[in-house]
Design a protein around this motif. Structure first.
Motif, PDB file in Angstrom:
ATOM      1  N   ALA A  26       2.677  -8.292  -0.470  1.00 48.08           N
ATOM      2  CA  ALA A  26       3.844  -7.090  -1.029  1.00 48.08           C
ATOM      3  C   ALA A  26       4.738  -6.770   0.512  1.00 48.08           C
ATOM      4  O   ALA A  26       4.767  -7.983   1.119  1.00 48.08           O
ATOM      5  CB  ALA A  26       2.670  -5.921  -0.398  1.00 48.08           C
ATOM      6  N   GLY A  27       5.084  -5.985   0.508  1.00 48.00           N
ATOM      7  CA  GLY A  27       6.883  -6.073   1.159  1.00 48.00           C
ATOM      8  C   GLY A  27       6.563  -5.041   1.866  1.00 48.00           C
ATOM      9  O   GLY A  27       7.409  -4.675   2.388  1.00 48.00           O
ATOM     10  N   VAL A  28       5.505  -6.127   2.972  1.00 49.12           N
ATOM     11  CA  VAL A  28       4.998  -5.676   4.520  1.00 49.12           C
ATOM     12  C   VAL A  28       4.764  -6.841   5.552  1.00 49.12           C
ATOM     13  O   VAL A  28       3.922  -7.807   5.159  1.00 49.12           O
ATOM     14  CB  VAL A  28       3.398  -4.662   4.386  1.00 49.12           C
ATOM     15  N   SER A  29       5.698  -6.744   6.849  1.00 44.71           N
ATOM     16  CA  SER A  29       5.280  -8.206   7.933  1.00 44.71           C
ATOM     17  C   SER A  29       5.844  -9.535   7.014  1.00 44.71           C
ATOM     18  O   SER A  29       5.232 -10.255   7.170  1.00 44.71           O
ATOM     19  CB  SER A  29       4.091  -8.065   8.238  1.00 44.71           C
ATOM     20  N   LEU A  30       6.581  -9.342   6.614  1.00 41.38           N
ATOM     21  CA  LEU A  30       7.248 -10.518   6.110  1.00 41.38           C
ATOM     22  C   LEU A  30       7.635 -11.659   6.640  1.00 41.38           C
ATOM     23  O   LEU A  30       8.744 -11.454   6.983  1.00 41.38           O
ATOM     24  CB  LEU A  30       7.853  -9.885   4.598  1.00 41.38           C
ATOM     25  N   PRO A  31       6.990 -12.817   6.814  1.00 40.61           N
ATOM     26  CA  PRO A  31       7.910 -14.153   7.254  1.00 40.61           C
ATOM     27  C   PRO A  31       8.698 -14.429   7.297  1.00 40.61           C
ATOM     28  O   PRO A  31       8.598 -14.573   6.140  1.00 40.61           O
ATOM     29  CB  PRO A  31       6.268 -14.989   7.659  1.00 40.61           C
ATOM     30  N   GLU A  32       9.771 -14.843   7.533  1.00 37.22           N
ATOM     31  CA  GLU A  32      11.045 -15.746   7.685  1.00 37.22           C
ATOM     32  C   GLU A  32      10.386 -17.386   7.048  1.00 37.22           C
ATOM     33  O   GLU A  32      11.700 -17.637   6.423  1.00 37.22           O
ATOM     34  CB  GLU A  32      11.822 -16.024   8.656  1.00 37.22           C
ATOM     35  N   THR A  33       9.630 -17.843   7.667  1.00 38.64           N
ATOM     36  CA  THR A  33       9.007 -18.719   6.653  1.00 38.64           C
ATOM     37  C   THR A  33       8.907 -18.853   5.250  1.00 38.64           C
ATOM     38  O   THR A  33       8.331 -20.174   4.463  1.00 38.64           O
ATOM     39  CB  THR A  33       7.980 -19.541   7.312  1.00 38.64           C
ATOM     40  N   LEU A  34       8.548 -17.700   4.365  1.00 39.55           N
ATOM     41  CA  LEU A  34       8.606 -18.268   2.900  1.00 39.55           C
ATOM     42  C   LEU A  34      10.085 -17.882   2.476  1.00 39.55           C
ATOM     43  O   LEU A  34      10.442 -16.940   2.705  1.00 39.55           O
ATOM     44  CB  LEU A  34       7.863 -16.626   2.963  1.00 39.55           C
ATOM     45  N   GLU A  35       9.815 -17.689   1.433  1.00 36.30           N
ATOM     46  CA  GLU A  35      11.241 -17.782   0.021  1.00 36.30           C
ATOM     47  C   GLU A  35      10.299 -16.888  -0.718  1.00 36.30           C
ATOM     48  O   GLU A  35       8.949 -16.858  -1.388  1.00 36.30           O
ATOM     49  CB  GLU A  35      10.940 -19.527  -0.389  1.00 36.30           C
ATOM     50  N   LEU A  36      11.152 -16.060  -0.864  1.00 35.37           N
ATOM     51  CA  LEU A  36      10.659 -14.319  -2.579  1.00 35.37           C
ATOM     52  C   LEU A  36      11.916 -14.259  -2.891  1.00 35.37           C
ATOM     53  O   LEU A  36      13.354 -14.109  -3.126  1.00 35.37           O
ATOM     54  CB  LEU A  36      10.834 -13.249  -0.711  1.00 35.37           C
ATOM     55  N   ARG A  37      10.838 -13.599  -4.504  1.00 36.39           N
ATOM     56  CA  ARG A  37      11.078 -13.497  -4.721  1.00 36.39           C
ATOM     57  C   ARG A  37      10.723 -12.176  -5.835  1.00 36.39           C
ATOM     58  O   ARG A  37       9.427 -11.489  -5.428  1.00 36.39           O
ATOM     59  CB  ARG A  37      11.542 -14.580  -6.417  1.00 36.39           C
ATOM     60  N   ARG A  38      11.421 -10.603  -5.803  1.00 37.07           N
ATOM     61  CA  ARG A  38      10.824  -9.464  -6.281  1.00 37.07           C
ATOM     62  C   ARG A  38       9.962  -9.484  -7.293  1.00 37.07           C
ATOM     63  O   ARG A  38      11.100  -9.833  -8.375  1.00 37.07           O
ATOM     64  CB  ARG A  38      11.601  -8.540  -6.192  1.00 37.07           C
ATOM     65  N   LEU A  39       8.925  -9.029  -7.592  1.00 39.77           N
ATOM     66  CA  LEU A  39       8.499  -9.010  -8.891  1.00 39.77           C
ATOM     67  C   LEU A  39       8.369  -7.600  -9.722  1.00 39.77           C
ATOM     68  O   LEU A  39       8.806  -7.116 -10.707  1.00 39.77           O
ATOM     69  CB  LEU A  39       7.088  -9.530  -9.230  1.00 39.77           C
ATOM     70  N   LEU A  40       8.084  -6.478  -8.996  1.00 36.75           N
ATOM     71  CA  LEU A  40       7.629  -5.410  -9.172  1.00 36.75           C
ATOM     72  C   LEU A  40       7.631  -4.073  -8.130  1.00 36.75           C
ATOM     73  O   LEU A  40       7.595  -4.758  -6.817  1.00 36.75           O
ATOM     74  CB  LEU A  40       5.967  -4.821  -9.805  1.00 36.75           C
ATOM     75  N   ARG A  41       8.270  -3.126  -8.358  1.00 35.59           N
ATOM     76  CA  ARG A  41       7.883  -1.867  -7.494  1.00 35.59           C
ATOM     77  C   ARG A  41       7.225  -1.411  -7.777  1.00 35.59           C
ATOM     78  O   ARG A  41       7.503  -0.347  -9.141  1.00 35.59           O
ATOM     79  CB  ARG A  41       9.367  -1.360  -7.035  1.00 35.59           C
ATOM     80  N   GLU A  42       6.328  -0.845  -7.178  1.00 38.61           N
ATOM     81  CA  GLU A  42       5.025  -0.226  -8.033  1.00 38.61           C
ATOM     82  C   GLU A  42       5.324   1.224  -7.069  1.00 38.61           C
ATOM     83  O   GLU A  42       4.891   0.796  -5.550  1.00 38.61           O
ATOM     84  CB  GLU A  42       3.761  -0.962  -8.041  1.00 38.61           C
ATOM     85  N   GLU A  43       4.540   2.636  -8.132  1.00 36.20           N
ATOM     86  CA  GLU A  43       4.569   3.339  -6.883  1.00 36.20           C
ATOM     87  C   GLU A  43       3.460   3.443  -6.051  1.00 36.20           C
ATOM     88  O   GLU A  43       1.744   2.749  -6.612  1.00 36.20           O
ATOM     89  CB  GLU A  43       3.868   4.614  -7.182  1.00 36.20           C
ATOM     90  N   VAL A  44       2.270   3.632  -4.610  1.00 34.60           N
ATOM     91  CA  VAL A  44       1.343   4.064  -4.497  1.00 34.60           C
ATOM     92  C   VAL A  44       1.301   5.212  -4.511  1.00 34.60           C
ATOM     93  O   VAL A  44       1.498   6.380  -4.033  1.00 34.60           O
ATOM     94  CB  VAL A  44       1.868   3.525  -2.685  1.00 34.60           C
ATOM     95  N   ILE A  45      -0.388   5.903  -5.045  1.00 35.50           N
ATOM     96  CA  ILE A  45      -0.590   7.375  -5.364  1.00 35.50           C
ATOM     97  C   ILE A  45      -1.380   7.003  -4.724  1.00 35.50           C
ATOM     98  O   ILE A  45      -2.744   6.156  -3.998  1.00 35.50           O
ATOM     99  CB  ILE A  45      -0.929   7.590  -6.408  1.00 35.50           C
ATOM    100  N   ALA A  46      -2.049   8.295  -4.553  1.00 35.57           N
ATOM    101  CA  ALA A  46      -3.558   8.895  -3.550  1.00 35.57           C
ATOM    102  C   ALA A  46      -4.599   8.964  -4.833  1.00 35.57           C
ATOM    103  O   ALA A  46      -3.903   9.448  -6.021  1.00 35.57           O
ATOM    104  CB  ALA A  46      -3.818  10.626  -3.026  1.00 35.57           C
ATOM    105  N   CYS A  47      -5.689   8.665  -4.955  1.00 36.43           N
ATOM    106  CA  CYS A  47      -6.155   8.536  -6.061  1.00 36.43           C
ATOM    107  C   CYS A  47      -8.138   9.431  -5.591  1.00 36.43           C
ATOM    108  O   CYS A  47      -8.052   9.421  -4.255  1.00 36.43           O
ATOM    109  CB  CYS A  47      -6.817   7.395  -6.157  1.00 36.43           C
ATOM    110  N   VAL A  48      -7.886  10.698  -6.400  1.00 38.53           N
ATOM    111  CA  VAL A  48      -9.523  12.029  -6.281  1.00 38.53           C
ATOM    112  C   VAL A  48     -10.062  11.524  -7.487  1.00 38.53           C
ATOM    113  O   VAL A  48      -9.538  11.407  -8.431  1.00 38.53           O
ATOM    114  CB  VAL A  48      -8.958  13.014  -6.246  1.00 38.53           C
TER     115      VAL A  48
END
Length: 294
Positions: free
Chosen positions: A147-169
């Motif tokens: 996921a796009g959080v705390s990404l190291p510079e030592t990795l090559e990256l390609r975006r797959l999806l942007r997904e919504e984060v929801i609260a679940c009840v």
């Protein structure tokens, strides 16, 4: 100095033990110790601190480790590329996929990939995004979904999806009729949360901290299926990617106000060699995800 000595050395450092390294490499422990003694004699350097109960590296050993890992990476890449030039590609893709993604987005991907490339072997490891990153860098995985959080510079990256984060009840929860939820309201609820190493945890903790709120965490687990079960049993509420809750009639997905999104990426070691099998999987994955993009 030979390649076998480097393999022994790196494995000892990774496992923190001569004995465990010997077991992993299927050789006798005295042979590993002798190889390391010979290596130190050839280099005229001490690589290990042997006075401590746990194996650790000297300053010289730390420097040597960096070079040893680079050499072994190059050897692996060379062997793979030469095999491909002879038409002997291994045809294996070792990919790490977080459990939440593996259950909802990837079954169809894996089936379709296997249909298109029936001779390629796909080996999937289910881990949290943080561990997947480490396994890629150690060479234990060819690539992984992070996921796009705390990404190291030592990795090559390609975006797959942007997904919504929801609260679940649960369906009968007092908030179930809401279309959105503020961070303050979410933080005030009893929360079923993920353990350290999961991207959703990092994201939510970061946005709550930035907003000045502290979460009320009642229970933590690394099993997202258990999180869903405990939410159903009204032990608390939680967060998911929207895709995870869409088909659950007994759970309700509520957007945050403002909405939260998580970028899902395919990652591999920067400047590392990707075999034809790995390149085929990356291309296939990007092709499929592009079709699902809004």
């Amino acid at each position: 100095m030979d390649i076998r000595q480097l393999q022994f050395f790196v494995e000892i450092v990774r496992l923190g033990s001569f004995t465990r390294a010997a077991e992993r490499l299927h050789v006798a422990q005295p042979a590993v110790s002798m190889a390391m003694k010979k290596l130190e004699e050839e280099l005229d350097l001490v690589l290990f601190n042997r006075q401590e109960r746990k194996i650790s590296l000297t300053a010289e050993g730390e420097i040597f480790l960096r070079h040893a890992e680079k050499i072994l990476d190059e050897v692996t890449s060379t062997e793979t590329e030469m095999e491909e030039l002879r038409g002997l590609a291994k045809g294996e893709v070792r990919v790490g996929i977080p459990p939440m993604m593996s259950a909802y987005f990837f079954p169809q991907i894996i089936r379709d990939f296997s249909t298109r490339y029936p001779n390629l072997h796909l080996a999937v490891s289910g881990e949290g995004a943080t561990k997947i990153q480490k396994m890629i860098l150690r060479g234990e995985l060819d690539m992984g979904v992070i996921a796009g959080v705390s990404l190291p510079e030592t990795l090559e990256l390609r975006r797959l999806l942007r997904e919504e984060v929801i609260a679940c009840v649960p369906r009968d929860h007092p908030l179930a009729g809401r279309t959105s939820l503020t961070l303050r309201e979410f933080a005030s609820q009893q929360l079923i949360f993920y353990k350290e190493g999961y991207s959703l945890r990092e994201l939510i903790l970061d946005v709550l901290k930035e907003a000045g709120f502290s979460p009320n965490i009642r229970f933590e687990t690394n099993l997202y299926t258990l999180v869903k079960s405990l939410v159903r049993k009204e032990m608390g509420i939680s967060v998911f990617l929207r895709m995870v809750v869409t088909e659950d009639d007994d759970l309700v997905a509520i957007s945050f106000d403002p909405p939260l999104y998580l970028d899902l990426l395919i990652a591999w070691k920067k400047h590392g060699y990707l075999s034809r099998a790995n390149r085929a999987f990356v291309d296939f994955l990007l092709e499929k995800s592009a079709r699902q993009a809004p």
